[in-house]
Design an enzyme around this catalytic site. Structure first.
Site: not given
Length: 260
Positions: A18, A65, A92, A158, A162, A193-195, A260
């Protein structure tokens, strides 16, 4: 361009796939030497082998870990020994969790995300900082999320973890700046994101990836989801001396979503 990171020594967590893999590939291509860590040590070693085939001697890999402080101490020591120092830390590694409204959420869901998404960032900074100070100018790059800036129903753990990464990054930036350490600290906030982290959304679309991505992109002004390289190039910039006056900032990689 090339050699934007020549002379930089970098530790990347969650590097086996990823976003981490994209970062590793782009940073190696810009001249960095890398310590790649992941809970899946075998995949990290396979990535290091691919990078070394193109850039001999550029990458080392360790099973790690990030929820374990003892493992952090060991991995940082090994990375410093193998790389000859440490000038960039990329926190990450992270996980999503069960989508759950408050009455259905669990302590286990919150604890897992707290340990991996947030507490690990403190462990990394704590154990890397003495080496980053010695190698200054240096950089800590913490991968947060747009979910750390904008909430959504069912994503309490989450969102909270974050957001914690975002604010803790600012604390680190101020501590380092006021101490005169020349260690910059910034956070990166991707949207979808495409992961593999999008897998739960694909499952909700009955395995139809295209449909899931289309749904996720509806709220993004650019009308698409991101690619791993969209994040990787931002990380290259923050790791380089091009960003020498940037600290305590959040980099939104969101296709205009939060404008926005």
């Amino acid at each position: 361009m090339a050699d934007r990171l020549k002379g930089k020594t970098v530790l990347i967590t969650g590097a086996a796939g990823g976003l981490g893999e994209a970062m590793a590939q782009r940073m190696a291509g810009e001249g960095a030497r890398l310590a790649l860590t992941d809970i899946d040590g075998g995949r990290a070693e396979a990535l290091a082998a691919r990078i070394n085939a193109a850039h001999p001697g550029a990458a080392f890999a360790y099973a790690h870990d990030v929820a374990s402080e003892d493992q952090w101490a060991d991995v940082v020591a090994r990375a410093v020994a193998d790389l000859g120092g440490l000038s960039v830390l990329v926190n990450n590694a992270g996980v999503g969790g069960a989508l759950a409204m408050v009455e259905d959420d669990t302590a286990e869901n919150w604890q897992r995300q707290y340990e991996i998404n947030l507490r690990s960032v403190m462990f990394g900074a704590k154990h890397a900082m003495p080496h980053l100070r010695a190698a200054a100018p240096a950089s800590i790059i913490n991968i947060s999320s747009i979910a750390g800036l904008a909430a959504a129903p069912g994503m309490g753990a989450y969102n909270a973890t974050k957001a914690g990464v975002w604010m803790y990054t600012k604390t680190l930036a101020l501590e380092a700046a006021k101490a005169g350490w020349n260690v910059r600290c910034n956070s990166v906030h991707p949207v979808f994101i495409k992961t593999a982290i999008l897998d739960p959304f694909v499952a909700m679309a009955h395995g139809d990836e295209a449909k899931a991505h289309e749904r996720l992109s509806r709220g993004i002004p650019l009308k698409r989801i991101g690619e791993p390289d969209d994040v990787a190039w931002a990380v290259v910039y923050l790791a380089s001396d091009e960003s020498k006056f940037v600290t305590g900032s959040e980099f939104k990689i969101d296709g205009g979503m939060t404008a926005q």
